[in-house]
Design a protein around this motif. Structure first.
Motif, short mmCIF file in Angstrom:
data_model
loop_
_atom_site.label_atom_id
_atom_site.label_comp_id
_atom_site.label_asym_id
_atom_site.label_seq_id
_atom_site.Cartn_x
_atom_site.Cartn_y
_atom_site.Cartn_z
N SER A 66 0.88 -1.18 0.00
CA SER A 66 0.00 0.00 0.00
C SER A 66 0.91 1.22 0.00
CB SER A 66 -0.87 0.00 1.26
OG SER A 66 -0.06 0.25 2.40
N CYS A 67 0.39 2.38 0.36
CA CYS A 67 1.25 3.53 0.61
C CYS A 67 2.18 3.15 1.76
CB CYS A 67 0.42 4.74 0.99
SG CYS A 67 1.41 6.11 1.64
N ASN A 68 3.42 3.60 1.66
CA ASN A 68 4.42 3.24 2.69
C ASN A 68 4.70 4.38 3.67
OD1 ASN A 68 5.01 0.55 1.71
ND2 ASN A 68 5.75 1.63 -0.09
N GLN A 72 10.70 10.17 3.18
CA GLN A 72 10.90 11.27 2.22
C GLN A 72 9.76 11.19 1.20
OE1 GLN A 72 14.90 10.99 0.65
NE2 GLN A 72 15.77 11.22 2.68
N PRO A 73 8.58 11.62 1.57
CA PRO A 73 7.41 11.43 0.71
C PRO A 73 7.36 12.44 -0.44
CG PRO A 73 6.78 12.51 2.78
CD PRO A 73 8.26 12.31 2.83
N VAL A 74 7.68 11.95 -1.63
CA VAL A 74 7.69 12.84 -2.80
C VAL A 74 6.29 13.36 -3.12
CG1 VAL A 74 9.80 12.00 -3.90
CG2 VAL A 74 7.68 10.77 -4.27
N CYS A 75 5.28 12.61 -2.68
CA CYS A 75 3.89 13.05 -2.88
C CYS A 75 3.64 14.35 -2.12
CB CYS A 75 2.93 11.96 -2.41
SG CYS A 75 3.27 11.41 -0.72
N ILE A 92 2.14 9.22 9.57
CA ILE A 92 1.16 8.80 8.57
C ILE A 92 1.01 9.91 7.52
CG2 ILE A 92 -1.32 8.39 8.17
CD1 ILE A 92 -1.39 6.92 10.87
N VAL A 93 1.05 9.50 6.24
CA VAL A 93 0.85 10.44 5.14
C VAL A 93 -0.59 10.28 4.66
CG1 VAL A 93 1.55 11.04 2.79
CG2 VAL A 93 3.29 10.37 4.47
N TYR A 94 -1.32 11.38 4.62
CA TYR A 94 -2.73 11.32 4.22
C TYR A 94 -3.04 12.48 3.27
CZ TYR A 94 -3.57 15.16 7.47
OH TYR A 94 -3.53 16.38 8.08
N PRO A 111 6.58 6.45 -6.57
CA PRO A 111 7.13 5.29 -7.26
C PRO A 111 6.37 3.99 -6.97
CG PRO A 111 8.58 5.93 -5.45
CD PRO A 111 7.49 6.96 -5.51
N TYR A 112 5.50 4.00 -5.95
CA TYR A 112 4.75 2.79 -5.57
C TYR A 112 3.35 2.75 -6.17
CZ TYR A 112 8.53 2.20 -2.27
OH TYR A 112 9.78 2.05 -1.72
N GLY A 113 2.95 3.79 -6.89
CA GLY A 113 1.60 3.80 -7.46
C GLY A 113 0.51 3.86 -6.40
N ALA A 114 0.83 4.47 -5.26
CA ALA A 114 -0.12 4.43 -4.14
C ALA A 114 -1.33 5.37 -4.30
CB ALA A 114 0.62 4.72 -2.83
N PRO A 115 -1.13 6.64 -4.66
CA PRO A 115 -2.31 7.53 -4.75
C PRO A 115 -3.21 7.13 -5.93
CG PRO A 115 -0.26 8.79 -4.54
CD PRO A 115 0.12 7.38 -4.87
N GLN A 116 -4.52 7.14 -5.68
CA GLN A 116 -5.50 6.70 -6.67
C GLN A 116 -6.46 7.85 -6.99
OE1 GLN A 116 -5.78 2.85 -7.46
NE2 GLN A 116 -3.67 3.43 -6.97
N GLY A 125 -7.17 9.83 -3.56
CA GLY A 125 -7.15 9.25 -2.22
C GLY A 125 -6.07 8.20 -2.14
N LYS A 126 -5.81 7.75 -0.94
CA LYS A 126 -4.84 6.66 -0.75
C LYS A 126 -4.96 6.13 0.67
CE LYS A 126 -0.82 8.96 0.95
NZ LYS A 126 -0.94 8.17 2.19
N CYS A 127 -4.17 5.10 0.95
CA CYS A 127 -4.12 4.52 2.30
C CYS A 127 -3.80 5.60 3.33
CB CYS A 127 -3.03 3.44 2.31
SG CYS A 127 -2.46 2.97 3.97
S1 SF4 Z 1 2.08 8.11 -1.73
FE1 SF4 Z 1 3.96 7.12 -2.44
S2 SF4 Z 1 5.62 8.60 -2.03
FE2 SF4 Z 1 3.81 9.26 -0.85
S3 SF4 Z 1 4.14 8.35 1.18
FE3 SF4 Z 1 2.87 6.88 0.00
S4 SF4 Z 1 4.32 5.44 -0.97
FE4 SF4 Z 1 5.50 7.24 -0.24
#
Ligand code: SF4
Ligand code: SF4
Length: 191
Positions: A66-68, A72-75, A92-94, A111-116, A125-127
Motif C-alpha cells: 500500500s502507501c508506505n 521522504q514522501p515525494v507526494c 502517517i501520510v494522508y 514510485p509505488y503507485g499508491a495515490p488513486q 485518495g490513498k491509504c
Molecule cells: S504516496 Fe507514495 S511517495 Fe507518498 S508516502 Fe505513499 S508510498 Fe511514499
C-alpha cells in the motif's frame, strides 16, 4: 516526530488470496479499478530436461503493498496545494480531501503507485493507515483481515528490531528513493 508507524510484510506467508486488498477496498468503498492496497504476483522459472525426464523449476510469490508513509514522501513535496500531509505524531501520510484539487501530481510522483485518482469526485485518495481504526485501538483492516498473518504493523524501529531493515523486494522500487516506512522479509525467490 514521536514515532514512525510502519507496515511489515512476511512475503513467504502470503498466498495471494487478496483478502487484505478486498478488506481495504470495502472499508474505503473504492470504485472499480481503485486499490489502496494491492497484491501482485511475480512468477518465473523454466524446466530442465534430463534424459526422458522434464524437471520443472518454477517459482511464484506475491507482494502486498500500500502507501508506505515514506520518510521522504515525494507526494508531499509535489502537491502544489499542501493537500498531502505527513502527520507529525506518527508519520502517517494522508490526503486532505477538502484541499485536493485532483491535479494528480502525487499520482505521477509516487514510485509505488499508491495515490488513486477518483474520476467521480475528481480527487485523489490513498491509504491513510486506517487512522480511525488506530484511534479506536484496532489494527488497520488489511492487517486484521489477513488469514495467513503475513501483515503486521507497528513503530518502524520496533519492526526493524524484530524483523530487520529490508524495505524492498523484487518488483518494488529501491527503498532509498523515498525511505518507505516498510519492513519486508523477502520471499526466497525474490532475493
Ligand atoms: S504516496 Fe507514495 S511517495 Fe507518498 S508516502 Fe505513499 S508510498 Fe511514499
Ligand atoms: S490477505 Fe495475507 S495472504 Fe492474503 S494476499 Fe493479503 S497478505 Fe497475502
Amino acid at each position: 516526530m514521536a514515532k514512525q508507524i510502519a507496515f511489515y510484510v512476511e512475503q513467504k506467508f502470503c498466498v495471494g488470496c487478496k483478502t487484505c486488498q478486498v478488506a481495504c477496498k470495502d472499508k474505503h468503498d473504492l470504485k472499480v479499478g481503485q486499490l489502496y492496497r494491492r497484491v501482485s504476483e511475480t512468477a518465473g522459472g523454466g524446466f530442465e530436461i534430463k534424459g526422458a525426464t522434464v524437471i520443472p523449476a518454477v517459482y511464484a510469490f506475491w507482494t502486498s503493498i500500500s502507501c508506505n508513509h515514506c520518510g521522504q514522501p515525494v507526494c508531499v513535496e509535489n502537491c502544489p496545494v499542501g493537500a498531502v500531509q505527513k502527520q507529525a505524531a506518527d508519520g502517517i501520510v494522508y490526503i486532505d480531501q477538502e484541499k485536493c484539487v485532483g491535479c494528480r501530481k502525487c499520482v505521477k510522483s509516487c514510485p509505488y503507485g499508491a495515490p488513486q485518482y477518483n474520476r467521480e469526485t475528481r480527487k485523489t485518495g490513498k491509504c491513510d493507515f486506517c487512522r480511525d481504526e488506530l484511534a479506536a485501538g484496532k489494527p488497520p483492516v488489511c492487517v486484521a483481515a489477513c488469514p495467513l498473518r503475513a501483515l503486521d504493523y507497528g513503530p518502524l524501529n520496533v519492526l526493524q528490531r524484530k524483523y530487520g531493515k529490508a524495505n524492498e523486494t523484487k518488483g518494488l522500487p529501491a527503498g532509498g528513493q523515498t525511505q518507505p516506512a516498510l519492513v519486508i522479509a523477502p520471499h526466497r525467490d525474490a532475493l
